[in-house]
Write an enzyme that holds these catalytic residues in place. Sequence first.
Site, mmCIF file in Angstrom:
data_model
loop_
_atom_site.group_PDB
_atom_site.id
_atom_site.type_symbol
_atom_site.label_atom_id
_atom_site.label_comp_id
_atom_site.label_asym_id
_atom_site.label_seq_id
_atom_site.Cartn_x
_atom_site.Cartn_y
_atom_site.Cartn_z
ATOM 1 N N GLY A 46 0.867 -1.122 -0.033
ATOM 2 C CA GLY A 46 0.016 0.089 -0.080
ATOM 3 C C GLY A 46 0.928 1.256 -0.007
ATOM 4 O O GLY A 46 1.895 1.176 0.780
ATOM 5 N N VAL A 92 16.856 8.570 -1.306
ATOM 6 C CA VAL A 92 17.816 7.620 -1.696
ATOM 7 C C VAL A 92 18.580 7.609 -2.929
ATOM 8 O O VAL A 92 19.713 7.613 -3.298
ATOM 9 C CB VAL A 92 16.980 6.111 -1.864
ATOM 10 C CG1 VAL A 92 17.654 5.005 -2.751
ATOM 11 C CG2 VAL A 92 16.265 5.723 -0.755
ATOM 12 N N ARG A 103 1.101 -5.118 -5.152
ATOM 13 C CA ARG A 103 1.161 -6.285 -4.232
ATOM 14 C C ARG A 103 1.410 -7.500 -5.155
ATOM 15 O O ARG A 103 0.543 -7.674 -5.942
ATOM 16 C CB ARG A 103 0.004 -6.445 -3.378
ATOM 17 C CG ARG A 103 -0.396 -5.337 -2.539
ATOM 18 C CD ARG A 103 -1.635 -5.488 -1.720
ATOM 19 N NE ARG A 103 -2.165 -4.323 -1.048
ATOM 20 C CZ ARG A 103 -2.030 -3.714 0.165
ATOM 21 N NH1 ARG A 103 -0.671 -4.264 0.687
ATOM 22 N NH2 ARG A 103 -2.651 -2.838 0.545
ATOM 23 N N ASP A 158 5.228 -4.503 6.312
ATOM 24 C CA ASP A 158 5.837 -5.955 6.479
ATOM 25 C C ASP A 158 5.797 -7.159 5.429
ATOM 26 O O ASP A 158 6.468 -7.814 5.343
ATOM 27 C CB ASP A 158 4.919 -6.453 7.856
ATOM 28 C CG ASP A 158 3.601 -6.596 7.667
ATOM 29 O OD1 ASP A 158 2.821 -6.134 6.418
ATOM 30 O OD2 ASP A 158 2.752 -6.857 8.341
ATOM 31 N N GLY A 159 4.790 -7.188 4.310
ATOM 32 C CA GLY A 159 4.780 -8.074 3.349
ATOM 33 C C GLY A 159 5.916 -7.749 2.497
ATOM 34 O O GLY A 159 6.721 -8.631 1.937
ATOM 35 N N THR A 181 4.370 2.667 5.420
ATOM 36 C CA THR A 181 3.142 2.333 5.658
ATOM 37 C C THR A 181 2.201 3.286 6.521
ATOM 38 O O THR A 181 2.901 3.699 7.470
ATOM 39 C CB THR A 181 2.932 0.662 5.998
ATOM 40 O OG1 THR A 181 1.436 0.817 6.590
ATOM 41 C CG2 THR A 181 3.752 0.476 7.178
ATOM 42 N N ASP A 211 0.051 2.489 8.443
ATOM 43 C CA ASP A 211 -0.581 1.771 9.685
ATOM 44 C C ASP A 211 0.348 1.705 10.780
ATOM 45 O O ASP A 211 0.042 1.629 11.939
ATOM 46 C CB ASP A 211 -0.737 0.567 9.423
ATOM 47 C CG ASP A 211 -1.923 0.069 8.339
ATOM 48 O OD1 ASP A 211 -2.624 0.949 8.189
ATOM 49 O OD2 ASP A 211 -1.968 -1.103 7.718
ATOM 50 N N ASP A 217 2.469 -0.151 11.783
ATOM 51 C CA ASP A 217 2.577 -1.613 12.465
ATOM 52 C C ASP A 217 3.978 -2.377 12.016
ATOM 53 O O ASP A 217 3.555 -3.510 12.134
ATOM 54 C CB ASP A 217 1.417 -2.327 11.778
ATOM 55 C CG ASP A 217 1.465 -2.406 10.334
ATOM 56 O OD1 ASP A 217 2.282 -1.864 9.740
ATOM 57 O OD2 ASP A 217 0.693 -3.580 9.740
ATOM 58 N N ARG A 261 -17.574 16.274 13.151
ATOM 59 C CA ARG A 261 -18.103 16.717 14.307
ATOM 60 C C ARG A 261 -18.901 17.676 14.214
ATOM 61 O O ARG A 261 -20.032 18.010 14.930
ATOM 62 C CB ARG A 261 -17.016 17.134 15.257
ATOM 63 C CG ARG A 261 -17.332 17.841 16.869
ATOM 64 C CD ARG A 261 -16.115 18.005 17.512
ATOM 65 N NE ARG A 261 -15.245 16.862 18.040
ATOM 66 C CZ ARG A 261 -15.791 15.944 18.889
ATOM 67 N NH1 ARG A 261 -17.000 16.267 19.504
ATOM 68 N NH2 ARG A 261 -14.985 15.021 19.080
ATOM 69 N N MET A 282 -8.343 3.322 8.675
ATOM 70 C CA MET A 282 -7.703 2.203 8.160
ATOM 71 C C MET A 282 -6.835 1.691 9.455
ATOM 72 O O MET A 282 -6.535 2.362 10.517
ATOM 73 C CB MET A 282 -6.664 2.398 7.221
ATOM 74 C CG MET A 282 -7.372 2.402 5.811
ATOM 75 S SD MET A 282 -6.283 2.647 4.343
ATOM 76 C CE MET A 282 -7.452 2.212 2.907
ATOM 77 N N ARG A 313 -5.628 -2.724 9.287
ATOM 78 C CA ARG A 313 -6.105 -3.760 9.331
ATOM 79 C C ARG A 313 -5.829 -4.748 10.520
ATOM 80 O O ARG A 313 -6.575 -5.347 11.129
ATOM 81 C CB ARG A 313 -5.576 -4.516 8.285
ATOM 82 C CG ARG A 313 -6.342 -5.579 7.188
ATOM 83 C CD ARG A 313 -5.958 -5.946 6.099
ATOM 84 N NE ARG A 313 -4.725 -5.598 5.691
ATOM 85 C CZ ARG A 313 -4.187 -5.311 4.366
ATOM 86 N NH1 ARG A 313 -5.017 -5.819 3.399
ATOM 87 N NH2 ARG A 313 -3.142 -4.994 3.993
ATOM 88 N N LYS A 340 -23.877 14.809 26.872
ATOM 89 C CA LYS A 340 -23.372 15.017 25.513
ATOM 90 C C LYS A 340 -24.418 14.981 24.523
ATOM 91 O O LYS A 340 -25.237 13.898 24.695
ATOM 92 C CB LYS A 340 -22.313 13.892 25.419
ATOM 93 C CG LYS A 340 -20.943 13.982 26.121
ATOM 94 C CD LYS A 340 -19.990 13.172 25.526
ATOM 95 C CE LYS A 340 -18.814 13.255 26.363
ATOM 96 N NZ LYS A 340 -17.754 12.302 26.135
ATOM 97 N N GLU A 351 -10.446 -0.561 11.044
ATOM 98 C CA GLU A 351 -11.138 -1.241 10.271
ATOM 99 C C GLU A 351 -10.843 -2.869 10.751
ATOM 100 O O GLU A 351 -11.571 -3.777 10.534
ATOM 101 C CB GLU A 351 -10.488 -1.347 9.016
ATOM 102 C CG GLU A 351 -9.379 -1.717 8.719
ATOM 103 C CD GLU A 351 -8.846 -1.385 7.331
ATOM 104 O OE1 GLU A 351 -9.409 -1.917 6.452
ATOM 105 O OE2 GLU A 351 -7.483 -1.105 7.109
HETATM 106 O O1 F6P Z 1 -1.387 -1.453 4.658
HETATM 107 C C1 F6P Z 1 -1.981 -0.200 4.724
HETATM 108 C C2 F6P Z 1 -3.539 -0.349 4.387
HETATM 109 O O2 F6P Z 1 -3.744 1.006 4.289
HETATM 110 C C3 F6P Z 1 -4.431 -0.852 5.439
HETATM 111 O O3 F6P Z 1 -4.832 -0.299 6.604
HETATM 112 C C4 F6P Z 1 -5.658 -1.308 4.600
HETATM 113 O O4 F6P Z 1 -6.162 -2.478 5.385
HETATM 114 C C5 F6P Z 1 -5.066 -1.695 3.470
HETATM 115 O O5 F6P Z 1 -3.689 -0.972 3.323
HETATM 116 C C6 F6P Z 1 -5.862 -1.470 2.306
HETATM 117 O O6 F6P Z 1 -5.247 -1.767 1.114
HETATM 118 P P1 F6P Z 1 -5.789 -1.861 -0.529
HETATM 119 O O7 F6P Z 1 -6.920 -1.394 -0.565
HETATM 120 O O8 F6P Z 1 -4.699 -1.142 -1.341
HETATM 121 O O9 F6P Z 1 -5.566 -3.417 -0.689
#
Ligand code: F6P
Length: 327
Positions: free
Chosen positions: A14, A26, A75, A106-107, A129, A131, A133, A158, A173, A175, A217, A226
């Site tokens: 992504g 780079v 990917r 990570d992939g 990324t 995320d 993560d 809001r 987002m 995952r 509130k 997600e």
């Molecule tokens: O890896 C980043 C990310 O944004 C995730 O949070 C999300 O689930 C995923 O990519 C969605 O990726 P795509 O729609 O490009 O497959």
Amino acid sequence: MKIPKRIGVLTSGGDAPGMNAAIRAVVRSCTYHNLQCVGVYRGFQGLIEGDFKELDARSVKNIINRGGTFLKSARCKEFRAEEGRKMAFSNLQNENIDALVVIGGDGTFAGASVFSKEFNFPIVGLPGTIDNDINGTDFTIGYDTALNTVVEAIDKIRDTANSHNRLFLVEVMGRDAGDIALNAGIGAGAEEILIPEQNMGRERLLESLSRSKKSGKTSSIVVVSEGDQIGKNIFALAEYIEKNLKEYEVRVTVLGHIQRGGAPSCYDRVLASRLGVGAIDALLRGETNVMIGIVHNKVTSVPFSEAIKGSNEIDEELIRVADIISI
Ligand code: F6P
């Protein structure tokens, strides 16, 4: 130790804001060290198809401020098969490329690690990324920009939530990781934040929303990652809340891919530039199979095997802060 002379750079998985800034760093670092640099289009797919382009310092002008990745990303399933990787290696040999910088998540690192060991080919990775993560770095390239995008969007939500006394479920987002939800949730003043690392359960969510209503509130924002497990999906969760808390009128907003686009924040530009320079430094030191990250504001390297372990630890302090300030 063989010093690389011609280095390939690619972006994979992504996309994330700041990837262009990383490529730029780079390429310019290569020029600085009198090395040649070759751009590989569409990640590992471009390696397999031999989609290469010579890059020099001027090829990367006017991109530090641009979202996405001009090298494009993909990917790539074929790279998971030995056949595909053999093809990639043969293309790299034909192009005289003797090291790679891969920018992704990570992939990307998992694929790079297999390839690097299989063909004894030097590879250094950069965490790109939204995320956040990845283990071994405090921040990934693109994460800060995504947070700002989410907060800006929720600020707008809001306004309308408040005007109509509504409850909004906002899906962000992440995952497998709740970093975006947790930090953007705090930044945007959310009432509840649902993350994959912690299943608070639907009952507790209802109790908390009821309490909010009773405390005066009039509108509420719940940020839902997600990957959160609390409901089947965010729409089912909205139905469940409306069924059980009649006082609430619920709306759902899925922010989706707008979180991946846009001009990178200054933080992401600086991070990407530091890590891009760090990647070439690492290759020149003879490092391979490592990711360059930032830990306590210092550029460091960790083996790919560490980086891909993921960082699923919940930041308990942040959760406590979120609980206290949403009272
Ligand atoms: O890896 C980043 C990310 O944004 C995730 O949070 C999300 O689930 C995923 O990519 C969605 O990726 P795509 O729609 O490009 O497959």
